[in-house]
Write a protein that holds these residues in place. Structure first.
Motif, short mmCIF file in Angstrom:
data_model
loop_
_atom_site.label_atom_id
_atom_site.label_comp_id
_atom_site.label_asym_id
_atom_site.label_seq_id
_atom_site.Cartn_x
_atom_site.Cartn_y
_atom_site.Cartn_z
N GLU A 42 44.54 44.70 55.07
CA GLU A 42 44.65 45.66 53.98
C GLU A 42 46.10 46.04 53.72
O GLU A 42 46.54 46.15 52.57
N LEU A 46 48.06 45.45 50.11
CA LEU A 46 48.50 46.57 49.28
C LEU A 46 49.94 46.99 49.50
O LEU A 46 50.59 47.49 48.57
N VAL A 118 41.77 44.83 44.25
CA VAL A 118 40.67 45.79 44.45
C VAL A 118 39.45 45.08 45.03
O VAL A 118 38.82 45.57 45.98
N ILE A 121 39.99 44.39 48.73
CA ILE A 121 39.94 45.60 49.56
C ILE A 121 38.49 46.05 49.74
O ILE A 121 38.07 46.44 50.84
N TYR A 131 33.37 39.37 41.64
CA TYR A 131 34.66 39.47 40.95
C TYR A 131 34.62 38.55 39.73
O TYR A 131 34.53 37.33 39.87
N SER A 156 38.93 47.17 35.18
CA SER A 156 40.38 47.19 35.28
C SER A 156 41.05 46.90 33.95
O SER A 156 40.64 46.00 33.22
N ASP A 205 44.37 53.58 42.63
CA ASP A 205 44.69 52.32 43.32
C ASP A 205 43.46 51.83 44.06
O ASP A 205 42.37 52.43 43.97
N ALA A 206 43.62 50.73 44.80
CA ALA A 206 42.48 50.10 45.47
C ALA A 206 41.90 51.01 46.55
O ALA A 206 40.68 51.08 46.71
N ARG A 207 42.75 51.69 47.28
CA ARG A 207 42.24 52.61 48.32
C ARG A 207 41.46 53.75 47.68
O ARG A 207 40.43 54.18 48.20
#
Length: 365
Positions: A42, A46, A118, A121, A131, A156, A205-207
């Protein structure tokens, strides 16, 4: 503190490999960092790869790398991410299985790299991720939701001009009972446009996206259908519709008007004329988007960014004001539009005469 320091060192090495066009070294760098236990996957995604990709965009904007280098660097970063996802000791759900989600770009959005990060993650966090990649047409996205019944859609968008399309996608997904989590720079500071367009959640963000999913999302009522003007009542004035539908004519007429104002444009090569027409089209697109969300910052932000791009390429940024003046002559009957054009010109003139940029060139010369 050791992880950020190590991540920074890996970032420097990866940047050099990417800018050199060395895909194999780039993959080797991230695989080596994982094998040595320096950082986890991760953090690599990122805090290393994402930052390298951001630097690619920054260096292109500053005209320090070419379009071809930018494309090559992005392609290498995409393959580095794929190499991480499919490494031998990886797996589809490294953690506890959480459920199924869909990650997709807005129709027309080609900048798929943020969405891919994303997706990876979420996979690391235990989600089964469908995806869909870049520019997924909304009808096909909805058909996919009918078939898979995911817990949520993560939508997105990087370019604000896709916000009207994003709005249609958000309402369409919610109409089949699937909540929408929006993310990407297109949705504005603190996700202001995501909320204006009715998204169920926004993530920076992805997190943040992973945290929002883990906290669960509200499930929309498919029976509670709504119209675009329910979210954006200012669209009732039809100014957005008129500007958007007149795009082709506006671009053509504005280019002709500029030739009358500056006869030197008539000596442009076909390629130069094409680039100028593209610039005018971008101005119209961002103007229309600003009208759609009723926010001048969409327009002025684009103009100021474009000014920086032009100056990095030794093109007088103040010339943008002439384009706005020419557009104003064609759009005098639209009060919201005229207000935005005036404010856009003011922002450019203030920038041109700021101490950081010095006085702009005399447009009458």
């Amino acid at each position: 503190m050791s992880v950020p320091i190590q991540a920074s060192r890996i970032e420097d090495r990866l940047w050099q490999a990417v800018v050199d066009g060395d895909e194999y070294s780039a993959v080797g760098i991230v695989h080596g960092a994982l094998a040595e236990g320096v950082v986890d996957e991760e953090t690599l995604l990122l805090d290393v790869i994402a930052r390298v990709q951001e630097k690619v965009g920054t260096e292109w904007a500053a005209n320090r790398i070419s379009v071809a280098q930018e494309h090559a660097a992005t392609a290498i970063n995409e393959r580095v991410v794929a190499a991480l996802a499919h490494r031998q000791d990886g797996g589809p759900y490294p953690g506890a299985y959480r459920g199924r989600v869909t990650v997709s770009c807005v129709d027309g959005e080609w900048h798929a790299f943020p969405a891919r990060l994303v997706a990876e993650i979420l996979r690391l966090r235990g989600w089964q991720v469908d995806y869909l990649g870049a520019q997924t047409p909304t009808p096909h996205l909805v058909a996919h939701l009918h078939r898979t019944n995911p817990r949520a859609v993560l939508l997105s968008g990087s370019i604000p001009t896709h916000l009207p399309t994003a709005h249609a996608a958000i309402t369409a997904c919610q109409a089949v009972g699937v909540p929408v989590l929006a993310g990407g720079r297109a949705f504005g500071p603190q996700g202001r446009y995501a909320f204006a367009l009715g998204a169920d959640r926004w993530a920076a963000d992805a997190r943040g996206a992973a945290a929002a999913l883990e906290a669960d999302l509200p499930h929309p009522d498919p029976a509670a259908a709504r119209q675009i003007v329910d979210d954006l009542p200012h669209l009732a004035d039809q100014e957005y519709t008129m500007v958007a539908q007149s795009r082709g004519t506006l671009v053509k007429q504005t280019l002709l008007d500029l030739e009358d104002r500056f006869p030197a444009l008539r000596a442009y090569s076909d390629e130069q004329r094409e680039r100028t027409a593209e610039d005018i089209a971008h101005i119209v697109d961002f103007l229309a988007t600003a009208l759609y969300v009723d926010d001048i910052e969409v327009f002025t932000g684009f103009l100021l960014w474009t000014a920086e791009i032009l100056e990095a390429r030794s093109v007088p940024a103040i010339s943008l004001v002439s384009g706005l003046d020419a557009l104003s002559d064609r759009l005098r009957d639209f009060p919201r539009t005229m207000k935005m054009l005036r404010e856009g010109a003011t922002a450019l003139l203030e920038r041109a005469h700021s101490p950081a940029h010095g006085p702009g060139p005399d447009l009458h010369v």
